[in-house]
Design a protein around this motif. Structure first.
Motif, PDB file in Angstrom:
ATOM      1  N   PHE A 253       1.042  -1.337   0.072  1.00 27.91           N
ATOM      2  CA  PHE A 253       0.193  -0.151  -0.005  1.00 27.91           C
ATOM      3  C   PHE A 253       0.449   1.697   0.079  1.00 27.91           C
ATOM      4  O   PHE A 253       0.164   2.607   0.313  1.00 27.91           O
ATOM      5  CB  PHE A 253      -0.674   0.237   1.213  1.00 27.91           C
ATOM      6  CG  PHE A 253      -1.888  -1.367   1.440  1.00 27.91           C
ATOM      7  CD1 PHE A 253      -2.691  -1.115   0.848  1.00 27.91           C
ATOM      8  CD2 PHE A 253      -1.897  -2.207   2.211  1.00 27.91           C
ATOM      9  CE1 PHE A 253      -3.935  -2.284   0.436  1.00 27.91           C
ATOM     10  CE2 PHE A 253      -2.593  -3.440   2.554  1.00 27.91           C
ATOM     11  CZ  PHE A 253      -3.340  -2.972   0.986  1.00 27.91           C
ATOM     12  N   ARG A 254       1.518   0.720  -0.260  1.00 30.12           N
ATOM     13  CA  ARG A 254       2.941   2.545   0.264  1.00 30.12           C
ATOM     14  C   ARG A 254       2.512   3.117  -1.689  1.00 30.12           C
ATOM     15  O   ARG A 254       2.879   2.228  -2.562  1.00 30.12           O
ATOM     16  CB  ARG A 254       4.174   1.922   0.286  1.00 30.12           C
ATOM     17  CG  ARG A 254       4.517   1.175   1.453  1.00 30.12           C
ATOM     18  CD  ARG A 254       5.950   1.276   1.841  1.00 30.12           C
ATOM     19  NE  ARG A 254       7.187   2.264   1.697  1.00 30.12           N
ATOM     20  CZ  ARG A 254       8.142   2.307   2.028  1.00 30.12           C
ATOM     21  NH1 ARG A 254       8.540   1.215   1.464  1.00 30.12           N
ATOM     22  NH2 ARG A 254       8.620   3.508   1.371  1.00 30.12           N
ATOM     23  N   LYS A 255       2.947   4.548  -1.672  1.00 32.44           N
ATOM     24  CA  LYS A 255       3.152   5.136  -2.748  1.00 32.44           C
ATOM     25  C   LYS A 255       4.510   4.531  -3.281  1.00 32.44           C
ATOM     26  O   LYS A 255       4.960   5.504  -4.525  1.00 32.44           O
ATOM     27  CB  LYS A 255       2.518   6.061  -2.824  1.00 32.44           C
ATOM     28  CG  LYS A 255       1.661   6.890  -2.433  1.00 32.44           C
ATOM     29  CD  LYS A 255       1.136   7.703  -2.239  1.00 32.44           C
ATOM     30  CE  LYS A 255      -0.456   8.136  -2.219  1.00 32.44           C
ATOM     31  NZ  LYS A 255      -0.893   9.982  -1.800  1.00 32.44           N
ATOM     32  N   PHE A 256       5.540   4.521  -2.838  1.00 31.54           N
ATOM     33  CA  PHE A 256       6.988   4.758  -2.660  1.00 31.54           C
ATOM     34  C   PHE A 256       7.147   2.954  -2.530  1.00 31.54           C
ATOM     35  O   PHE A 256       6.941   2.301  -2.432  1.00 31.54           O
ATOM     36  CB  PHE A 256       7.564   6.216  -2.011  1.00 31.54           C
ATOM     37  CG  PHE A 256       6.867   7.685  -2.419  1.00 31.54           C
ATOM     38  CD1 PHE A 256       8.004   8.072  -3.644  1.00 31.54           C
ATOM     39  CD2 PHE A 256       6.179   7.828  -1.316  1.00 31.54           C
ATOM     40  CE1 PHE A 256       7.200   9.099  -3.616  1.00 31.54           C
ATOM     41  CE2 PHE A 256       5.255   9.190  -1.376  1.00 31.54           C
ATOM     42  CZ  PHE A 256       6.205   9.970  -2.838  1.00 31.54           C
ATOM     43  N   LYS A 257       8.809   3.175  -3.284  1.00 35.18           N
ATOM     44  CA  LYS A 257       9.598   1.725  -3.372  1.00 35.18           C
ATOM     45  C   LYS A 257      11.071   2.607  -2.745  1.00 35.18           C
ATOM     46  O   LYS A 257      11.766   3.711  -3.383  1.00 35.18           O
ATOM     47  CB  LYS A 257       9.356   0.644  -4.635  1.00 35.18           C
ATOM     48  CG  LYS A 257       9.865   1.612  -5.358  1.00 35.18           C
ATOM     49  CD  LYS A 257       9.843   0.498  -6.520  1.00 35.18           C
ATOM     50  CE  LYS A 257      10.224   0.650  -8.090  1.00 35.18           C
ATOM     51  NZ  LYS A 257       9.917  -0.369  -9.168  1.00 35.18           N
ATOM     52  N   THR A 258      11.703   1.094  -2.542  1.00 34.61           N
ATOM     53  CA  THR A 258      12.856   1.629  -1.641  1.00 34.61           C
ATOM     54  C   THR A 258      13.725   0.978  -2.745  1.00 34.61           C
ATOM     55  O   THR A 258      14.108  -0.183  -2.834  1.00 34.61           O
ATOM     56  CB  THR A 258      13.442   1.152  -0.277  1.00 34.61           C
ATOM     57  OG1 THR A 258      12.597   2.291   0.929  1.00 34.61           O
ATOM     58  CG2 THR A 258      15.042   1.661   0.432  1.00 34.61           C
ATOM     59  N   VAL A 259      15.313   2.035  -3.214  1.00 28.47           N
ATOM     60  CA  VAL A 259      16.384   0.988  -4.020  1.00 28.47           C
ATOM     61  C   VAL A 259      17.999   1.442  -3.198  1.00 28.47           C
ATOM     62  O   VAL A 259      17.675   2.418  -2.750  1.00 28.47           O
ATOM     63  CB  VAL A 259      15.901   2.458  -5.117  1.00 28.47           C
ATOM     64  CG1 VAL A 259      16.982   1.862  -6.253  1.00 28.47           C
ATOM     65  CG2 VAL A 259      14.756   1.764  -6.061  1.00 28.47           C
TER      66      VAL A 259
ATOM     67  N   MET B 220      28.340   0.060  -1.219  1.00 29.02           N
ATOM     68  CA  MET B 220      26.871  -0.216  -1.179  1.00 29.02           C
ATOM     69  C   MET B 220      26.503   1.472  -0.750  1.00 29.02           C
ATOM     70  O   MET B 220      26.639   1.597  -0.066  1.00 29.02           O
ATOM     71  CB  MET B 220      27.032  -1.591  -0.262  1.00 29.02           C
ATOM     72  CG  MET B 220      24.998  -1.225   0.018  1.00 29.02           C
ATOM     73  SD  MET B 220      23.951  -2.041  -1.028  1.00 29.02           S
ATOM     74  CE  MET B 220      24.666  -4.022  -0.680  1.00 29.02           C
ATOM     75  N   LEU B 221      25.671   1.717  -1.883  1.00 31.39           N
ATOM     76  CA  LEU B 221      24.957   3.187  -1.749  1.00 31.39           C
ATOM     77  C   LEU B 221      23.992   3.753  -0.535  1.00 31.39           C
ATOM     78  O   LEU B 221      22.909   2.362  -0.287  1.00 31.39           O
ATOM     79  CB  LEU B 221      24.581   3.721  -2.844  1.00 31.39           C
ATOM     80  CG  LEU B 221      25.942   3.266  -3.789  1.00 31.39           C
ATOM     81  CD1 LEU B 221      25.611   4.413  -4.817  1.00 31.39           C
ATOM     82  CD2 LEU B 221      27.302   4.130  -3.700  1.00 31.39           C
ATOM     83  N   PRO B 222      23.693   4.628   0.129  1.00 28.02           N
ATOM     84  CA  PRO B 222      22.438   4.674   0.732  1.00 28.02           C
ATOM     85  C   PRO B 222      21.684   4.509  -0.122  1.00 28.02           C
ATOM     86  O   PRO B 222      20.951   4.659  -1.301  1.00 28.02           O
ATOM     87  CB  PRO B 222      22.808   5.958   1.365  1.00 28.02           C
ATOM     88  CG  PRO B 222      24.100   6.473   1.086  1.00 28.02           C
ATOM     89  CD  PRO B 222      24.434   6.009  -0.581  1.00 28.02           C
ATOM     90  N   ALA B 223      20.513   3.805   1.231  1.00 24.46           N
ATOM     91  CA  ALA B 223      19.066   3.948  -0.122  1.00 24.46           C
ATOM     92  C   ALA B 223      18.605   5.085  -0.420  1.00 24.46           C
ATOM     93  O   ALA B 223      18.502   6.368   0.139  1.00 24.46           O
ATOM     94  CB  ALA B 223      18.271   2.963   0.871  1.00 24.46           C
ATOM     95  N   ILE B 224      17.248   5.391  -1.429  1.00 27.97           N
ATOM     96  CA  ILE B 224      16.818   6.606  -2.183  1.00 27.97           C
ATOM     97  C   ILE B 224      15.418   6.245  -1.843  1.00 27.97           C
ATOM     98  O   ILE B 224      15.145   4.808  -2.309  1.00 27.97           O
ATOM     99  CB  ILE B 224      17.285   6.773  -3.310  1.00 27.97           C
ATOM    100  CG1 ILE B 224      17.658   5.811  -4.423  1.00 27.97           C
ATOM    101  CG2 ILE B 224      18.988   7.871  -2.981  1.00 27.97           C
ATOM    102  CD1 ILE B 224      17.972   6.454  -5.815  1.00 27.97           C
ATOM    103  N   GLU B 225      14.792   6.773  -1.906  1.00 30.25           N
ATOM    104  CA  GLU B 225      13.322   6.428  -2.559  1.00 30.25           C
ATOM    105  C   GLU B 225      12.825   7.134  -3.381  1.00 30.25           C
ATOM    106  O   GLU B 225      13.119   8.487  -3.657  1.00 30.25           O
ATOM    107  CB  GLU B 225      11.794   7.151  -0.861  1.00 30.25           C
ATOM    108  CG  GLU B 225      11.838   5.923   0.068  1.00 30.25           C
ATOM    109  CD  GLU B 225      10.913   6.515   0.866  1.00 30.25           C
ATOM    110  OE1 GLU B 225      10.706   7.477   1.340  1.00 30.25           O
ATOM    111  OE2 GLU B 225      10.559   5.286   1.609  1.00 30.25           O
ATOM    112  N   ILE B 226      12.239   6.215  -4.237  1.00 30.27           N
ATOM    113  CA  ILE B 226      11.266   6.727  -5.773  1.00 30.27           C
ATOM    114  C   ILE B 226      10.316   6.344  -5.651  1.00 30.27           C
ATOM    115  O   ILE B 226       9.483   5.404  -5.244  1.00 30.27           O
ATOM    116  CB  ILE B 226      12.233   6.272  -7.081  1.00 30.27           C
ATOM    117  CG1 ILE B 226      12.381   4.909  -6.748  1.00 30.27           C
ATOM    118  CG2 ILE B 226      13.867   6.364  -6.820  1.00 30.27           C
ATOM    119  CD1 ILE B 226      13.147   4.004  -8.116  1.00 30.27           C
TER     120      ILE B 226
END
Length: 211
Positions: A128-134, A180-186
């Motif tokens: 149910f989230r509008k974003f995902k973590t990459v 390993m890069l910091p996670a981002i939200e898209i």
């Protein structure tokens, strides 16, 4: 030893070619009349300086050596582009002279190989989230400057090239090995891929592989 610019009638190196067999390289050229020796300069492409003080590794090479070896033989190791310049060598009133050719027919560039850059893009999203973590992982054979790569985000599918979406720079260089890069939200319908910021330049130095 000093450089002089070539003029009409100056001895000039022409027909400079190279042949490669694994990491062995042979340079051949047409010797100008009256020249019995050359200086061969080896340097990383893109370097520049006046004189040999800050330039590659100059080597005196005679016509007799050339004939005995059927050219000039050397090894090409490492990564990147290596440039060779062959200067006609003369004795002048004030000492040895090296002829600089404006036409650059005495210069040749050779690829020493490309370092591999492996990368993966991992994503997580809730129902149910509008974003995902990459999270992006980059594994490089050698250290990489931050401006070599960028990531591109596109809605509805994976971008095909750097211009096929919104490009974002990286803020830090990459170490050799795993990064390993910091996670981002898209957005949930967004997709990410990595590209070279300048494919023509960096594509000669590195091979970018998605895993």
């Amino acid at each position: 030893m000093r450089f002089v610019d070539a003029e009409d009638g100056s001895p000039a190196i022409t027909g400079l070619t190279r042949s490669l067999e694994e990491d062995h390289c042979t340079l051949r050229w047409i010797w100008p009349s009256g020249i019995d020796a050359v200086y061969i300069e080896r340097m990383a492409a893109g370097q520049s300086a006046d004189g040999f003080g800050n330039k590659g590794e100059p080597k005196l090479y005679t016509r007799a050596e050339y004939k005995a070896n059927n050219g000039y033989q050397t090894r090409i190791e490492g990564i990147g582009i290596v440039a060779f310049t062959v200067y006609a060598y003369q004795e002048g009133d004030g000492g040895p002279l090296l002829i600089q050719q404006a036409n650059r027919e005495n210069r040749i560039e050779i690829s020493a190989g490309r370092a591999k850059i492996h990368y993966s893009v991992m994503s997580k999203s809730g129902l149910f989230r509008k974003f995902k973590t990459v999270q992006i992982q980059v594994t490089a054979e050698v250290p990489i400057a931050k401006d070599v790569l960028c990531y591109v985000k596109k809605q509805g599918g994976y971008p095909a090239n750097k211009e096929d979406g919104m490009a974002y720079p990286f803020v830090a260089p990459f170490d050799a090995g795993k990064n390993m890069l910091p996670a981002i939200e898209i957005g949930k319908e967004d997709y990410v891929r990595l590209f070279f910021t300048d494919g023509k330049t960096y594509g000669q130095l590195y091979e970018l592989i998605s895993v």
